[in-house]
Scaffold this active site. Structure first.
Site, PDB file in Angstrom:
ATOM      1  N   GLY A  11      26.511  82.661  19.152  1.00 40.38           N
ATOM      2  CA  GLY A  11      25.220  83.122  18.654  1.00 40.38           C
ATOM      3  C   GLY A  11      24.012  82.590  19.405  1.00 40.38           C
ATOM      4  O   GLY A  11      22.924  82.486  18.839  1.00 40.38           O
ATOM      5  N   ILE A  92      34.782  97.115  18.565  1.00 39.27           N
ATOM      6  CA  ILE A  92      34.404  98.502  18.877  1.00 39.27           C
ATOM      7  C   ILE A  92      33.662  99.072  17.662  1.00 39.27           C
ATOM      8  O   ILE A  92      34.158  99.008  16.539  1.00 39.27           O
ATOM      9  CB  ILE A  92      35.666  99.362  19.189  1.00 39.27           C
ATOM     10  CG1 ILE A  92      36.464  98.759  20.343  1.00 39.27           C
ATOM     11  CG2 ILE A  92      35.285 100.817  19.460  1.00 39.27           C
ATOM     12  CD1 ILE A  92      35.801  98.811  21.695  1.00 39.27           C
ATOM     13  N   HIS A 109      24.739  93.158  27.429  1.00 39.32           N
ATOM     14  CA  HIS A 109      25.968  93.011  28.211  1.00 39.32           C
ATOM     15  C   HIS A 109      25.694  92.071  29.385  1.00 39.32           C
ATOM     16  O   HIS A 109      24.668  92.220  30.072  1.00 39.32           O
ATOM     17  CB  HIS A 109      26.449  94.373  28.724  1.00 39.32           C
ATOM     18  CG  HIS A 109      27.726  94.264  29.494  1.00 39.32           C
ATOM     19  ND1 HIS A 109      28.943  94.112  28.865  1.00 39.32           N
ATOM     20  CD2 HIS A 109      27.968  94.205  30.826  1.00 39.32           C
ATOM     21  CE1 HIS A 109      29.883  93.982  29.791  1.00 39.32           C
ATOM     22  NE2 HIS A 109      29.327  94.042  30.987  1.00 39.32           N
ATOM     23  N   ASP A 150      29.879 100.487  26.900  1.00 34.29           N
ATOM     24  CA  ASP A 150      28.819 100.132  27.868  1.00 34.29           C
ATOM     25  C   ASP A 150      28.298 101.341  28.650  1.00 34.29           C
ATOM     26  O   ASP A 150      27.843 101.209  29.784  1.00 34.29           O
ATOM     27  CB  ASP A 150      29.323  99.057  28.866  1.00 34.29           C
ATOM     28  CG  ASP A 150      29.810  97.797  28.172  1.00 34.29           C
ATOM     29  OD1 ASP A 150      29.253  97.447  27.118  1.00 34.29           O
ATOM     30  OD2 ASP A 150      30.751  97.162  28.681  1.00 34.29           O
ATOM     31  N   GLN A 178      18.723  82.796  32.315  1.00 37.37           N
ATOM     32  CA  GLN A 178      17.762  83.491  33.188  1.00 37.37           C
ATOM     33  C   GLN A 178      17.620  84.982  32.867  1.00 37.37           C
ATOM     34  O   GLN A 178      16.717  85.623  33.377  1.00 37.37           O
ATOM     35  CB  GLN A 178      18.159  83.315  34.659  1.00 37.37           C
ATOM     36  CG  GLN A 178      18.095  81.866  35.112  1.00 37.37           C
ATOM     37  CD  GLN A 178      18.392  81.697  36.600  1.00 37.37           C
ATOM     38  OE1 GLN A 178      18.544  82.664  37.333  1.00 37.37           O
ATOM     39  NE2 GLN A 178      18.493  80.448  37.037  1.00 37.37           N
ATOM     40  N   GLU A 180      19.762  87.004  29.704  1.00 32.11           N
ATOM     41  CA  GLU A 180      20.031  87.502  28.347  1.00 32.11           C
ATOM     42  C   GLU A 180      18.994  87.054  27.322  1.00 32.11           C
ATOM     43  O   GLU A 180      18.472  87.875  26.552  1.00 32.11           O
ATOM     44  CB  GLU A 180      21.417  87.027  27.886  1.00 32.11           C
ATOM     45  CG  GLU A 180      22.548  87.605  28.703  1.00 32.11           C
ATOM     46  CD  GLU A 180      23.912  87.252  28.133  1.00 32.11           C
ATOM     47  OE1 GLU A 180      24.127  87.415  26.921  1.00 32.11           O
ATOM     48  OE2 GLU A 180      24.770  86.783  28.900  1.00 32.11           O
TER      49      GLU A 180
HETATM   50  C1  GAR Z   1      26.936  86.987  25.632  1.00 31.76           C
HETATM   51  O1  GAR Z   1      27.052  86.552  26.973  1.00 31.76           O
HETATM   52  C2  GAR Z   1      26.903  88.497  25.568  1.00 31.76           C
HETATM   53  O2  GAR Z   1      26.212  89.078  26.642  1.00 31.76           O
HETATM   54  C3  GAR Z   1      28.367  88.808  25.623  1.00 31.76           C
HETATM   55  O3  GAR Z   1      28.968  87.845  24.779  1.00 31.76           O
HETATM   56  C4  GAR Z   1      28.198  86.642  24.845  1.00 31.76           C
HETATM   57  C5  GAR Z   1      27.882  86.164  23.434  1.00 31.76           C
HETATM   58  O4  GAR Z   1      27.283  84.883  23.445  1.00 31.76           O
HETATM   59  N1  GAR Z   1      28.628  90.151  25.209  1.00 31.76           N
HETATM   60  C6  GAR Z   1      29.580  90.918  25.763  1.00 31.76           C
HETATM   61  O5  GAR Z   1      30.353  90.516  26.617  1.00 31.76           O
HETATM   62  C7  GAR Z   1      29.645  92.352  25.230  1.00 31.76           C
HETATM   63  N2  GAR Z   1      30.503  93.160  26.048  1.00 31.76           N
HETATM   64  P1  GAR Z   1      26.457  84.351  22.209  1.00 31.76           P
HETATM   65  O6  GAR Z   1      27.328  84.505  20.953  1.00 31.76           O
HETATM   66  O7  GAR Z   1      26.194  82.907  22.518  1.00 31.76           O
HETATM   67  O8  GAR Z   1      25.185  85.144  22.099  1.00 31.76           O
END
Ligand code: GAR
Length: 208
Positions: A11, A92, A109, A150, A178, A180
């Protein structure tokens, strides 16, 4: 705008959203709920600490996929969201949910789509494949969700350099820091404030 955040893991993207709301970087937005498919997702703790209603809808709690999807959709509907944010939600999305919330679901993503995306490309696997191929630039993408994996319209992307001797974990962290955690709050704020539009090519753009 009411936004629901759907999560499966740590999260950190949820945290970036919560911090951006607190700091006034996302305006006109109430995070009205967090939904996880995993009982052990640390994201649920983050939601509780922020005083946001958090629920878990686990596939394991249901006999069939159809029952799970019905429960997931009911949880979403009950929060009456204007926007659904998939922030590391590794399930999904039911077709019925995509239809009901057309152009109201966004996903983050961890690559520059259309590279390193689609079935099997999630979490650390994405960064493993980036290093295996030896590309020098990667990044993150925020896009609308459609019925494919995607494949929905791209809203915003940010590039990140791959460095010599990166490990998947080191690269994942850099892409988060940097890209997300920056572009996901930016897109939410843009949607909440009407700064998303289609150009003459039929492509979606976010203006800052
Ligand atoms: C993130 O890097 C997100 O971009 C990826 O999962 C991670 C979750 O991290 N999502 C995917 O790969 C979707 N295909 P978080 O729980 O620390 O935000």
């Amino acid at each position: 705008m009411r936004a629901v955040v759907m999560v499966s893991g740590g999260g950190t993207n949820l945290q970036a959203i919560l911090d951006a709301v607190r700091d006034g970087k996302i305006t006109n937005t109430e995070i009205c709920g967090v939904i996880s498919n995993r009982t052990d997702a640390y994201a649920l703790e983050r939601a509780k600490k922020a005083g946001i209603p958090a629920v878990c809808v686990s596939r394991k709690a249901y006999a069939t996929r159809a029952e799970f999807e019905t429960a997931l959709l009911a949880a979403v509907d009950s929060l009456k969201p204007d926007l659904i944010v998939l922030a590391g939600f590794l399930v999904i999305i039911p077709a019925e949910m995509i239809r009901r919330y057309e152009r109201r679901i966004i996903n983050i993503h961890p690559s520059l789509i259309p590279s390193f995306c689609g079935d099997g490309f999630y979490g650390l696997h994405v960064h493993e494949q980036v290093l295996a191929r030896g590309v020098k630039v990667t990044g993150a993408t925020v896009h609308y969700v459609d019925e494919g994996t995607d494949t929905g319209p791209i809203l915003l992307q940010k590039a990140v350099a791959v460095e010599p001797n990166d490990t998947p974990e080191v690269l994942q962290r850099r892409v988060m820091e940097q890209a997300e955690w920056i572009i996901l709050p930016q897109v939410i704020d843009a949607i909440a404030n009407g700064r998303v539009s289609k150009d003459s090519n039929g492509n979606w753009f976010v203006t800052m």
